[in-house]
Each structure stands twice: as C-alpha cells, then as structure tokens.
Motif scaffolding. Structure first.
Motif, PDB file in Angstrom:
ATOM      1  N   VAL A  90       0.806  -1.208   0.000  1.00 18.03           N
ATOM      2  CA  VAL A  90       0.000   0.000   0.000  1.00 18.03           C
ATOM      3  C   VAL A  90       0.847   1.269   0.000  1.00 18.03           C
ATOM      4  N   TYR A  93       0.734   2.981  -3.220  1.00 14.25           N
ATOM      5  CA  TYR A  93      -0.451   3.816  -3.437  1.00 14.25           C
ATOM      6  C   TYR A  93      -0.147   5.269  -3.077  1.00 14.25           C
ATOM      7  N   ARG A  97       1.428   6.572  -7.337  1.00 12.88           N
ATOM      8  CA  ARG A  97       0.001   6.382  -7.600  1.00 12.88           C
ATOM      9  C   ARG A  97      -0.280   5.964  -9.044  1.00 12.88           C
ATOM     10  N   TRP A 100       0.274   2.305  -9.357  1.00  8.26           N
ATOM     11  CA  TRP A 100      -0.811   1.582  -8.661  1.00  8.26           C
ATOM     12  C   TRP A 100      -2.068   1.548  -9.513  1.00  8.26           C
ATOM     13  N   ILE A 108      -4.222  -6.541  -1.437  1.00  9.61           N
ATOM     14  CA  ILE A 108      -3.574  -5.361  -0.857  1.00  9.61           C
ATOM     15  C   ILE A 108      -2.799  -5.774   0.384  1.00  9.61           C
ATOM     16  N   TYR A 110      -1.273  -4.172   3.525  1.00  5.78           N
ATOM     17  CA  TYR A 110      -1.290  -2.932   4.313  1.00  5.78           C
ATOM     18  C   TYR A 110      -0.029  -2.848   5.169  1.00  5.78           C
ATOM     19  N   ASP A 122      -5.638   8.666   3.363  1.00  8.58           N
ATOM     20  CA  ASP A 122      -5.546   7.242   3.039  1.00  8.58           C
ATOM     21  C   ASP A 122      -6.885   6.522   3.099  1.00  8.58           C
ATOM     22  N   ILE A 125      -8.034   4.052   0.138  1.00 11.01           N
ATOM     23  CA  ILE A 125      -7.408   2.743   0.018  1.00 11.01           C
ATOM     24  C   ILE A 125      -7.730   1.852   1.218  1.00 11.01           C
TER      25      ILE A 125
END
Length: 310
Positions: A90, A93, A97, A100, A108, A110, A122, A125
């Motif tokens: 993540v 992200y 970006r 992504w 995903i 995290y 955030d 996401i």
C-alpha cells in the motif's frame, strides 16, 4: 486483503516452472533479484523443508536477520515472479500512484498505513478493509456465528433443531413444512430463521431444501440446562431457545417448534401488542397418565417476544 470481485484462481494455480517459489518483486530494493516474502506460492515438500532447516541451523548466512533476508538468500535466482497485483504494497499507493492505478489489484498488503490507523488522505485505500471490518463487527454482536446471516424484515419466525442426530431428517422435513405453511398464512413480511447449535449442525445436504422455503441459517452456541433432565433427555437443548431474546435486530419475533403446522392466519400473532408483558404464549395442557388437563404454566412450543438483550 482480497478485494471484492478478485479471483484467487490465478495465484492458486501458478505453474512453478521457473523456480521453487513464486513471489512479487521487492520494489524498494536496489537489488532487482530480491522478492517480497509477504505473499508466497510454493509447493509443500518435506525434502525442501529439511533443506531450509539445515540452512537455518548451520548459520551459513551470518548477515541474515529476518525471514525475508533468509528466504531471499535461500532462493537466490530460484524464484519465479508473479504480478504486483498479488502483493500490492500500500506504500506504492501513496508514493507511486500512477503505477498503482495501472495495476489490476487483487491483494492489498497494508504495510503502512495500517487500515485501523488510516488518516484522511488514506481513507480511500483503507475503505475496502474498513467496510469488511464493519460488517464483521456488526455480525459479532449477534448470537449468529455464521457471517452470512443478514436480517431483511423487522419481524421473524424462528425455530431450533434440538432433535437427536438420527432424527435430523425428520426435523428438517418438519421445519420445511412449518416455513411453507407460515408463508401461506400471513400477509405480513417476515424472515424465517432456523437456529442450529454449533455442536449439532444440520448436515449441508439438507440446507437446499430449507433454503428453498426461505429459512436463513443462524448458528448459535448451545445453552445447557441448569441441571441434567435425566427423565426427559429431549429437553437437553431447549434452553438454547433463550438466544431469541438476543435477536434485537428484529422488532417482533415468534418462535415455533419444527413439529408445528400452521393452518390459519398468522397476522394477529405476528403483529400482537405485548403491552406490558414480556412474552405471549399458550397455557400448557398435560397428559401424563396421572393427570390430564390445563396447568398454570405455558407451553414454549410457540411464543411471541419483542427481543431485548437486557
């Protein structure tokens, strides 16, 4: 987190033709040959397991401190790359970006931020994780242990399978006819909820019949009786009915045993105002060989409550 609409088939059927394991390339490393071990595809193998243990115990990698460093050393040039979409860090992200957005993300990872510590920037996401968490938390407050239980109406008819295992098919047929006859005699919409004890679940092959009538599955923990009913073993599970008081997702609840057949209008019972009373039921009639007639207690085969956990 596996995203909605994603399919695990691709990753579960990776053909390990070019390596012993499959992983995603470590995007932050200056070494293009390293992988991120957070998501791995491998073929379990006892000989390979023994090889890895020998490497660990031989201390042949003095600079290795983490399992990721160890695995990268153990599988140097022996791993197969799978797409970033199967281990989407993540952090990408936040910092890359465009990269992504051009990936068809399935899983995903995290890393940072964690979904339970998301800040405003955030939230987008983190929302898939938070949405699933909210659904799980909402269900956790219900006595139904199966996560697929979802109430629809404000009123419900409940039943409970309390029979001996050898009689389960008879009870399933009874529940089916109960649900069918109840549907035929009410203009008020209601859910049909079939409680089953976690320790005495109905075999899966019976559920298509129950669901065809509209029964929803609600798996509950057994509530044991305060003392063993030695002369009436059929009452061993009856205290589990007390779970109905916790079903406060419904405004009105009618419980019926599965050996009941509805022959007339139910609207009056489903909409009955309990006024100041906590329960509505029918006075019991006893036939036991020594006495026949009405008694002061009520029968728990059918009762009406307004659920309230307190």
């Amino acid at each position: 987190l596996l995203l909605d609409g994603s399919n695990m088939d691709d990753i579960m059927h990776v053909n390990l033709t070019n390596g012993r394991i499959a992983a995603t390339k470590e995007l932050w490393s200056t070494d293009s040959g390293t992988f991120d071990p957070s998501v791995l595809v491998l073929r379990p193998d006892r000989d390979e397991y023994a090889r890895l243990l020998r490497l660990v115990r031989a201390a042949q990698m003095p600079s290795v401190e983490t399992e990721g460093e160890f695995l990268n050393a153990a599988y140097r040039y022996q791993w197969q790359e799978m797409g970033f979409q199967y281990n989407a860090n993540v952090s990408i992200y936040r910092h890359q970006r465009d990269f992504w957005d051009n990936c068809n993300i399935s899983i995903i990872h995290y890393t940072s931020p964690k979904p339970f510590g998301c800040e405003d920037d955030d939230l987008t996401i983190c929302e898939p994780w938070l949405k699933l968490y909210r659904e799980l938390h909402a269900n956790a407050s219900s006595p139904c242990r199966n996560l697929d239980f979802q109430p629809v109406e404000n009123t419900a008819i409940f039943t409970l399978n309390t029979g001996f295992p050898k009689l389960v098919q008879d009870y399933v047929h009874g529940s089916t006819m109960l649900g069918l006859s109840a549907r035929q005699h009410s203009t008020i919409p209601f859910d049909l909820v079939h409680m089953e004890q976690l320790s005495k679940q109905i075999p899966e092959e019976h559920w298509p019949l129950l669901k065809s009538v509209g029964w929803k599955q609600c798996v509950v923990d057994r509530i044991p009786p305060p003392r063993y009913p030695t002369n009436m073993p059929q009452y061993l599970d009856q205290f589990t009915k007390l779970h109905t008081w916790r079903m406060d997702m419904y405004d009105s609840l009618v419980y019926m045993d599965s050996d009941i057949w509805v022959t007339g209008p139910l609207d009056g019972l489903l909409s009955m105002d309990l006024e100041m009373h906590r329960i509505a039921a029918t006075r019991d009639y006893i036939v036991d060989g020594t006495r026949n007639g009405w008694v002061k207690t009520f029968n728990m085969g059918v009762f009406k409550i307004n659920p309230n956990e307190t």
